[in-house]
Design a protein around this motif. Sequence first.
Motif, short mmCIF file in Angstrom:
data_model
loop_
_atom_site.label_atom_id
_atom_site.label_comp_id
_atom_site.label_asym_id
_atom_site.label_seq_id
_atom_site.Cartn_x
_atom_site.Cartn_y
_atom_site.Cartn_z
N ILE A 1 -14.26 16.71 6.16
CA ILE A 1 -14.78 15.52 5.53
C ILE A 1 -16.30 15.53 5.54
N SER A 2 -16.90 15.98 6.63
CA SER A 2 -18.37 16.00 6.71
C SER A 2 -18.96 16.99 5.71
N SER A 3 -18.18 17.97 5.28
CA SER A 3 -18.63 18.93 4.27
C SER A 3 -18.37 18.43 2.86
N GLN A 4 -17.82 17.24 2.74
CA GLN A 4 -17.48 16.64 1.46
C GLN A 4 -16.43 17.43 0.70
N VAL A 5 -15.52 18.04 1.46
CA VAL A 5 -14.35 18.71 0.89
C VAL A 5 -13.15 17.88 1.37
N TYR A 6 -12.53 17.16 0.45
CA TYR A 6 -11.57 16.14 0.82
C TYR A 6 -10.10 16.50 0.58
N THR A 7 -9.83 17.58 -0.15
CA THR A 7 -8.44 17.93 -0.43
C THR A 7 -7.66 18.34 0.82
N PRO A 8 -8.26 19.09 1.76
CA PRO A 8 -7.48 19.42 2.97
C PRO A 8 -7.09 18.19 3.79
N MET A 9 -7.92 17.15 3.79
CA MET A 9 -7.58 15.95 4.54
C MET A 9 -6.38 15.26 3.93
N ALA A 10 -6.29 15.25 2.61
CA ALA A 10 -5.13 14.65 1.95
C ALA A 10 -3.86 15.42 2.30
N ALA A 11 -3.94 16.73 2.27
CA ALA A 11 -2.77 17.55 2.61
C ALA A 11 -2.40 17.39 4.09
N GLY A 87 -4.93 18.39 -6.56
CA GLY A 87 -6.33 18.13 -6.25
C GLY A 87 -6.59 16.76 -5.65
N VAL A 88 -5.60 16.24 -4.94
CA VAL A 88 -5.77 14.92 -4.32
C VAL A 88 -6.84 15.02 -3.23
N GLU A 89 -7.72 14.05 -3.21
CA GLU A 89 -8.77 13.98 -2.20
C GLU A 89 -8.58 12.72 -1.37
N LEU A 90 -8.76 12.85 -0.08
CA LEU A 90 -8.67 11.71 0.83
C LEU A 90 -9.94 11.69 1.66
N LYS A 91 -10.65 10.59 1.61
CA LYS A 91 -11.97 10.50 2.24
C LYS A 91 -11.97 9.78 3.58
N VAL A 92 -10.79 9.51 4.13
CA VAL A 92 -10.68 8.89 5.45
C VAL A 92 -9.82 9.79 6.34
N ILE A 102 -7.49 1.22 -0.10
CA ILE A 102 -8.95 1.15 -0.01
C ILE A 102 -9.55 1.80 -1.25
N PRO A 103 -10.43 1.09 -1.95
CA PRO A 103 -11.03 1.68 -3.17
C PRO A 103 -11.74 3.00 -2.87
N ASN A 104 -11.47 3.98 -3.69
CA ASN A 104 -12.08 5.31 -3.64
C ASN A 104 -11.72 6.11 -2.38
N ALA A 105 -10.76 5.68 -1.60
CA ALA A 105 -10.36 6.45 -0.41
C ALA A 105 -9.51 7.64 -0.80
N VAL A 106 -8.72 7.50 -1.87
CA VAL A 106 -7.83 8.58 -2.30
C VAL A 106 -7.88 8.69 -3.82
N THR A 107 -7.87 9.93 -4.29
CA THR A 107 -7.80 10.17 -5.73
C THR A 107 -6.37 10.52 -6.09
N TYR A 112 -0.05 11.45 -5.28
CA TYR A 112 0.00 11.52 -3.82
C TYR A 112 1.26 10.84 -3.28
N LEU A 113 1.58 9.69 -3.83
CA LEU A 113 2.79 8.98 -3.40
C LEU A 113 4.04 9.76 -3.80
N LEU A 114 4.02 10.37 -4.98
CA LEU A 114 5.16 11.22 -5.39
C LEU A 114 5.30 12.43 -4.46
N ALA A 115 4.19 13.01 -4.06
CA ALA A 115 4.22 14.14 -3.13
C ALA A 115 4.82 13.72 -1.80
N LEU A 116 4.44 12.52 -1.34
CA LEU A 116 5.00 12.02 -0.09
C LEU A 116 6.50 11.82 -0.21
#
Length: 138
Positions: A1-11, A87-92, A102-107, A112-116
Amino acid sequence: ISSQVYTPMAATMIGGMTPPLGIALATWLFSNRFTAEERGTAGAAGVLGLSFVTEGAIPYAARDPLRTIPALILGSAVAGAISMAAGVELKVPHGGVFVLPIPNAVTHLGIYLLALLAGVAVTAVALRILKKPVTAAA
């Protein structure tokens, strides 16, 4: 997250929510594969899964690791792969489904919900296939 790469956090988060949610679903759909105690604690496992607390799956995995762990891995892999491919990104870093509004927390929230849902379903079906029916003594 600190590197601003958010796709691994979503996964990571979806892969951590899938095991307890898949177990909860499996106990409801395929109750003959679980003891009365396991069925009784499934609701708690589901709540933990919604909160991204994967540890809700530990008691189930500890009781039957050779059948349960592969099912959990399979479901999490499917969910994580769909998330990454979309390419889902999660910023938390934590919070489970409770951070999704949360606005802009997930793309790509819908995907993402279908994947879940896909990961949870795969986990539940894999548990149905891999686990043996529980005998009356269990």
